[in-house]
Design a protein around this motif. Structure first.
Motif, PDB file in Angstrom:
ATOM      1  N   UNK A  44      30.263  35.083  21.894  1.00  0.00           N
ATOM      2  CA  UNK A  44      28.949  35.087  22.361  1.00  0.00           C
ATOM      3  C   UNK A  44      28.652  36.436  23.180  1.00  0.00           C
ATOM      4  N   UNK A  45      29.767  37.046  23.719  1.00  0.00           N
ATOM      5  CA  UNK A  45      29.553  38.130  24.679  1.00  0.00           C
ATOM      6  C   UNK A  45      30.651  39.213  24.673  1.00  0.00           C
ATOM      7  N   UNK A  46      30.140  40.617  24.433  1.00  0.00           N
ATOM      8  CA  UNK A  46      30.973  41.560  24.214  1.00  0.00           C
ATOM      9  C   UNK A  46      30.282  42.786  24.467  1.00  0.00           C
ATOM     10  N   UNK A  47      30.861  43.659  25.442  1.00  0.00           N
ATOM     11  CA  UNK A  47      30.118  44.903  25.910  1.00  0.00           C
ATOM     12  C   UNK A  47      30.517  46.087  24.949  1.00  0.00           C
ATOM     13  N   UNK A  48      30.633  45.870  24.003  1.00  0.00           N
ATOM     14  CA  UNK A  48      31.461  46.984  23.027  1.00  0.00           C
ATOM     15  C   UNK A  48      30.282  47.983  22.837  1.00  0.00           C
ATOM     16  N   UNK A  49      29.073  47.686  22.850  1.00  0.00           N
ATOM     17  CA  UNK A  49      27.962  48.390  22.353  1.00  0.00           C
ATOM     18  C   UNK A  49      27.911  49.670  23.466  1.00  0.00           C
ATOM     19  N   UNK A  50      28.346  49.492  24.721  1.00  0.00           N
ATOM     20  CA  UNK A  50      28.493  50.619  25.607  1.00  0.00           C
ATOM     21  C   UNK A  50      29.319  51.866  24.982  1.00  0.00           C
ATOM     22  N   UNK A  51      30.126  51.304  24.274  1.00  0.00           N
ATOM     23  CA  UNK A  51      31.160  52.357  23.829  1.00  0.00           C
ATOM     24  C   UNK A  51      30.699  53.164  22.425  1.00  0.00           C
ATOM     25  N   UNK A  52      29.358  52.764  21.947  1.00  0.00           N
ATOM     26  CA  UNK A  52      28.985  53.507  20.817  1.00  0.00           C
ATOM     27  C   UNK A  52      28.470  54.859  21.386  1.00  0.00           C
ATOM     28  N   UNK A  53      28.136  54.922  22.732  1.00  0.00           N
ATOM     29  CA  UNK A  53      27.653  56.063  23.296  1.00  0.00           C
ATOM     30  C   UNK A  53      28.720  57.132  23.774  1.00  0.00           C
ATOM     31  N   UNK A  54      30.016  56.825  23.526  1.00  0.00           N
ATOM     32  CA  UNK A  54      31.013  57.665  24.132  1.00  0.00           C
ATOM     33  C   UNK A  54      31.457  58.316  22.825  1.00  0.00           C
ATOM     34  N   UNK A  55      31.954  59.720  23.252  1.00  0.00           N
ATOM     35  CA  UNK A  55      32.548  60.527  22.229  1.00  0.00           C
ATOM     36  C   UNK A  55      33.582  60.069  21.215  1.00  0.00           C
ATOM     37  N   UNK A  56      34.708  59.503  21.967  1.00  0.00           N
ATOM     38  CA  UNK A  56      36.042  58.977  21.430  1.00  0.00           C
ATOM     39  C   UNK A  56      36.047  57.665  20.663  1.00  0.00           C
ATOM     40  N   UNK A  57      35.181  57.035  20.774  1.00  0.00           N
ATOM     41  CA  UNK A  57      35.073  55.494  20.315  1.00  0.00           C
ATOM     42  C   UNK A  57      34.707  55.461  18.946  1.00  0.00           C
ATOM     43  N   UNK A  58      35.253  54.839  18.058  1.00  0.00           N
ATOM     44  CA  UNK A  58      34.829  54.560  16.508  1.00  0.00           C
ATOM     45  C   UNK A  58      35.284  53.236  16.160  1.00  0.00           C
ATOM     46  N   UNK A  59      34.381  52.055  16.203  1.00  0.00           N
ATOM     47  CA  UNK A  59      34.727  50.752  15.890  1.00  0.00           C
ATOM     48  C   UNK A  59      35.195  50.542  14.653  1.00  0.00           C
ATOM     49  N   UNK A  60      35.297  51.482  13.684  1.00  0.00           N
ATOM     50  CA  UNK A  60      35.817  51.324  12.503  1.00  0.00           C
ATOM     51  C   UNK A  60      37.469  51.583  12.490  1.00  0.00           C
TER      52      UNK A  60
END
Length: 408
Positions: A44-60
């Protein structure tokens, strides 16, 4: 006689194999693996959203750092996730609304980009459908009421965009709710805050009481017509942190059908670590505030600085190591207190310091195996892994329909 001897020999071999299996624990490990990977495992709680705005992160792709991405979710059997929408609680008004909308859009865009793996969900039934299709259910929770900009109409907009829970406050008080980590300003919820809780019921948005003051919790509990959740809180009796819930609060939450989702953050699950951390850094709120100042609020920089400080203090022996098994201690305490129907998982992945052995979401099967070894039934384990949260969602959905029908 040959048939009798053959039968006796077969029985002997079976008995030996059974003893071997029992002594090695392979049978439990295999059963736990099968149970885990056939269940809905919902965080129910993951702060991964913040990483969407960084240049090196790709959730895929599999990332070398952080706790969450699609390959690691697949490996760890995590198939339902609440992406947290979060900004610093001192940002209020229109800027807070705008930044929250930016993050909501980023979640939707990443789900669209990786639609082969992710599917956006709003209801419990949609989560079950996603699971049946072999997809990861993506949901959203707003972590802090300051992000509605003190405007109840924004709450409705968030609901329309798919937000399924809102934490009433974060580290700081907002305009209508007191936080557990700030000086009381409203004596709990203001009258407007109580109206917001009612509107959340009407919109089908779960009321999340993680982070709120004890008085805010009891005010929300009294006002809400639907069960409440603590999206990422642990047990105060095991670690005396104001962010955690007292036994009395957990009982009150459960009595109304709610669920406490255990947080994995070291400072919230281990007393020795919390005490040492408070002495060295002033506590989690102070250390986050210092990092925010140093980084001018940039999430990637903040997380990097917090991690560097934690590693430095651990290496020097200032901070003790914390085992992942402390998570099990908190789950077990809550279950013994209120039953397995009222406990779930709210890791705080990508937003907190994980204990040793729970380095990322690939380690989640260890929780299932540990609970099975403690004698938990398959049914109760499935409830803790995600079933309880689905039940609360369904109850919230019913309350919403009833309230909207009554207004027609």
């Amino acid at each position: 006689m040959r048939l009798i001897r053959a039968a006796l020999f077969a029985c002997l071999i079976a008995s030996v194999m059974l003893l071997i299996g029992a002594s090695t624990g392979d049978n439990i490990a295999d059963r736990a693996h099968q149970l885990h990977f056939s269940s809905i495992v919902l965080d129910t709680h993951d702060d991964t959203t913040q990483r969407f705005f960084t240049k090196d992160f790709d959730i895929g792709k599999r990332n070398a750092d952080g706790h969450i991405d699609i390959p690691r979710m697949r490996e760890g059997g995590m198939n339902a996730i609440f992406f947290s929408i979060w900004i610093d609680g001192r940002t209020m008004g229109p800027p807070a609304v705008q930044q929250a909308l930016d993050q909501i859009d980023a979640v939707h865009e990443n789900v669209r980009k990786y639609s082969k793996d992710l599917v956006f969900c709003r209801t419990a039934e949609e989560i079950r459908k996603a699971h049946a299709q072999g997809k990861i259910a993506a949901l959203m929770g707003v972590e802090g009421g300051h992000m509605i900009g003190n405007d109840i109409r924004v709450l409705r907009i968030f609901g329309d965009l798919g937000v399924r829970y809102m934490t009433l406050s974060h580290f700081y008080n907002d305009e209508w709710a007191d936080s557990s980590t700030d000086k009381p300003a409203h004596n709990g919820l203001t009258d407007y805050g109580k109206d917001i809780v009612r509107e959340m019921n009407r919109q089908g948005i779960m009321v999340d009481i993680s982070h709120v003051s004890d008085k805010s919790f009891y005010d929300a509990l009294e006002v809400s017509k639907a069960p409440l959740i603590a999206s990422h809180s642990s047990c105060r009796v095991l670690c005396n942190h104001v962010r955690d819930m007292s036994d009395e609060m957990i009982k009150a939450l459960a009595a109304k059908g709610g669920v406490i989702h255990i947080n994995y953050e070291r400072s919230f699950i281990d007393q020795a670590y919390k005490d040492a951390s408070d002495k060295a850094t002033g506590g989690v709120v102070a250390s986050l505030s210092d990092a925010m100042k140093d980084c001018n609020g940039a999430p990637e920089c903040v997380e990097r600085k917090r991690k560097q400080l934690q590693q430095k203090l651990e290496a020097s022996g200032v901070l003790p190591h914390v085992s992942w098994e402390r998570i099990i201690d908190h789950i077990d305490h809550a279950v013994k207190l209120v039953g397995a129907d009222h406990v779930g998982l709210g890791s705080d992945f990508d937003g907190a310091d994980m204990p040793d052995g729970m380095e990322d979401c690939t380690k989640l099967p260890k929780i299932t195996e540990a609970l099975m070894r403690k004698g938990y039934s398959d049914e109760d384990i499935r409830k803790i892994l995600g079933g309880n949260t689905l039940r609360v969602m369904e109850q919230v959905e019913r309350v919403s329909k009833d309230m909207q029908s009554a207004q027609r």
